[in-house]
Design an enzyme around this catalytic site. Structure first.
Site, short mmCIF file in Angstrom:
data_model
loop_
_atom_site.label_atom_id
_atom_site.label_comp_id
_atom_site.label_asym_id
_atom_site.label_seq_id
_atom_site.Cartn_x
_atom_site.Cartn_y
_atom_site.Cartn_z
N TYR A 146 0.81 -1.21 0.00
CA TYR A 146 0.00 0.00 0.00
C TYR A 146 0.85 1.26 0.00
O TYR A 146 0.45 2.29 -0.55
CB TYR A 146 -0.91 0.04 1.23
N LYS A 196 3.20 -15.85 3.69
CA LYS A 196 3.39 -16.52 2.40
C LYS A 196 4.90 -16.72 2.21
O LYS A 196 5.48 -16.31 1.21
CB LYS A 196 2.76 -15.66 1.29
N ASP A 228 -3.09 -18.48 1.71
CA ASP A 228 -4.09 -19.13 0.85
C ASP A 228 -4.82 -20.24 1.62
O ASP A 228 -6.03 -20.39 1.54
CB ASP A 228 -3.48 -19.65 -0.46
N ASP A 252 -6.25 -6.91 4.16
CA ASP A 252 -7.34 -6.32 3.40
C ASP A 252 -8.24 -7.42 2.83
O ASP A 252 -9.46 -7.39 2.96
CB ASP A 252 -6.78 -5.46 2.26
N ASP A 256 -12.13 -8.95 4.40
CA ASP A 256 -13.37 -8.96 3.62
C ASP A 256 -13.97 -10.37 3.62
O ASP A 256 -15.19 -10.54 3.65
CB ASP A 256 -13.14 -8.51 2.17
C1 IPM Z 1 -10.25 -1.31 3.85
C2 IPM Z 1 -10.54 -0.70 2.49
C3 IPM Z 1 -9.38 0.18 2.08
C4 IPM Z 1 -8.13 -0.68 2.05
C5 IPM Z 1 -9.60 0.91 0.75
C6 IPM Z 1 -10.84 1.75 0.76
C7 IPM Z 1 -8.40 1.74 0.38
O1 IPM Z 1 -10.79 -1.68 1.56
O2 IPM Z 1 -10.15 -0.53 4.83
O3 IPM Z 1 -10.13 -2.52 3.93
O4 IPM Z 1 -7.86 -1.33 1.02
O5 IPM Z 1 -7.42 -0.73 3.05
MN MN Z 2 -10.71 -3.68 2.32
#
Ligand code: IPM
Ligand code: MN
Length: 370
Positions: A146, A196, A228, A252, A256
């Protein structure tokens, strides 16, 4: 009486409507406890860009600088709207990453929590959920891909190319690991290290430092998992995890997935802590497709308030009350639109109805100061 300043960055899309519900809860917390909050709204994200020409304007920086904590809604625009903004001013690159960097909020805590009574929200079978999912992902938030150097252009063969750098130094790694070990010590004393190292040298160094830091926490058992494989296990057997630690990009993606196994990213609040400053935000995006329809789930935003009370204002009991109130609303048979299909055995409620019900429940709970 304790008094705190909170910068309120409502953000884009569903941000303002879920922030409104979080503020209802903050106001009630203020009424019930010996505490006062000064709320300082400020423009941030795509909306700020259209208002001021900058996604993270100086006025907002000043407000955040003087705040004791920052409550931030989701940011981001639809694909079409995004294209109206220069790439470096788009809200993710122009506001969110600079916010993380400005306050060096390296430690991101993302609870993935679903009590067994709410197993019907999850796409996983009830037997996989067992007694409930209760884990925390600890994500390094200000390093890795990032924030590494980036380069793009045309190479010697005349082909467009891009280069992004994944860089960590040992201090960046050890400080997030300490956070994860400390949390694991307070919980089940098991830490899953996600890496990894079969491919990435960054993971080789990461794992070396895991071994070094582990020696300071002899009571915590470390279990190593390739990222993974961890993704598979989050679906097949999520209850084996308690605290998971990982670098920025892995965090990240896996966080999710954490929202996915719960049934919705709407159930994913988070805390982003630095040594000097902390901010709190939902893990999800701004969902422009449902913005303004009063159907977004404010759980992630209200949960972020709970995490703020616990981490920034030393009010863990009231934080727990908020969690219990939110889960209580669901347990009473209500659902927001993200979590259930129409016609399922639940009563669908809107964004503000959810907030009102949380407030109603919280108002009936005892406070430590009473
Ligand atoms: C998160 C979001 C952010 C990230 C985006 C919006 C830049 O997806 O906080 O997980 O990738 O960190
Ligand atoms: Mn995210």
């Amino acid at each position: 009486m304790k008094s705190y300043k909170i910068a309120i960055l409502a953000g884009d899309g569903i941000g303002p409507e879920i922030t409104k519900e979080a503020i209802k809860v903050l106001k009630l917390v203020e009424q019930r406890n010996d505490v006062s909050f000064e709320l300082l709204p400020a423009a941030f994200g795509g909306c700020a860009y259209f208002e001021t020409g900058q996604a993270f304007p100086q006025a907002t920086k000043d407000i955040c600088d003087q705040a004791d904590a920052i409550l931030k809604g989701p940011i981001g625009l639809s694909h079409e709207e995004s294209k109206k903004i220069p790439i470096d001013e788009q809200p993710e690159r122009g506001a969110l990453l600079p916010l993380r960097r400005r306050y060096d909020t390296f430690a991101n805590f993302r609870p993935v929590f679903l009590p067994k009574e709410l197993a019907h929200f999850s796409p996983l079978k009830a037997e996989v959920i067992g007694d409930g999912i209760d884990l925390i992902m600890v994500r390094e938030l200000v390093g890795g891909l990032y924030f590494g150097e980036k380069e793009s252009g045309v190479n010697e063969q005349g082909l467009r190319y891009v280069k992004e750098t994944l860089e960590y130094d040992e201090l960046q790694i050890s400080r997030i690991l300490h956070e994860a070990f400390k949390l694991a010590s307070k919980r089940k004393k098991v830490l899953h290290n996600i890496h990894k190292s079969n491919v990435l040298k960054s993971s080789v160094l990461w794992n070396e430092i895991v071994d070094e830091v582990a020696s300071e926490y002899p009571d915590v058992k470390v279990i190593h998992f390739l990222v993974d494989a961890a993704a598979t296990m989050l679906c097949l057997n999520p209850t084996q995890f308690d605290v998971m630690v990982m670098e920025n990009m892995f965090g990240d993606i896996l966080s999710d997935q954490g929202g996915g196994i719960l049934g919705s990213l709407g159930l994913m609040p988070s805390a982003c802590l630095g040594d000097e400053k902390a901010y709190y935000e939902p893990s999800h995006g701004s969902a422009p497709d449902i913005a303004g329809k009063n159907m977004a789930n404010p759980y992630s935003m209200i949960g972020s308030v709970a995490m703020m009370l616990e981490n920034s204002f030393d009010m863990p009991e009231e934080a727990k009350n908020i969690w219990d109130a939110m889960q209580g609303v669901f347990a009473d048979g209500y659902s927001t639109a993200d979590l259930s299909k129409p016609g399922s055995d639940v009563e669908m409620i809107s964004t503000d109805q959810f907030g009102d019900k949380v407030v109603e429940k919280l108002a009936k709970m005892a406070t430590v100061n009473n």
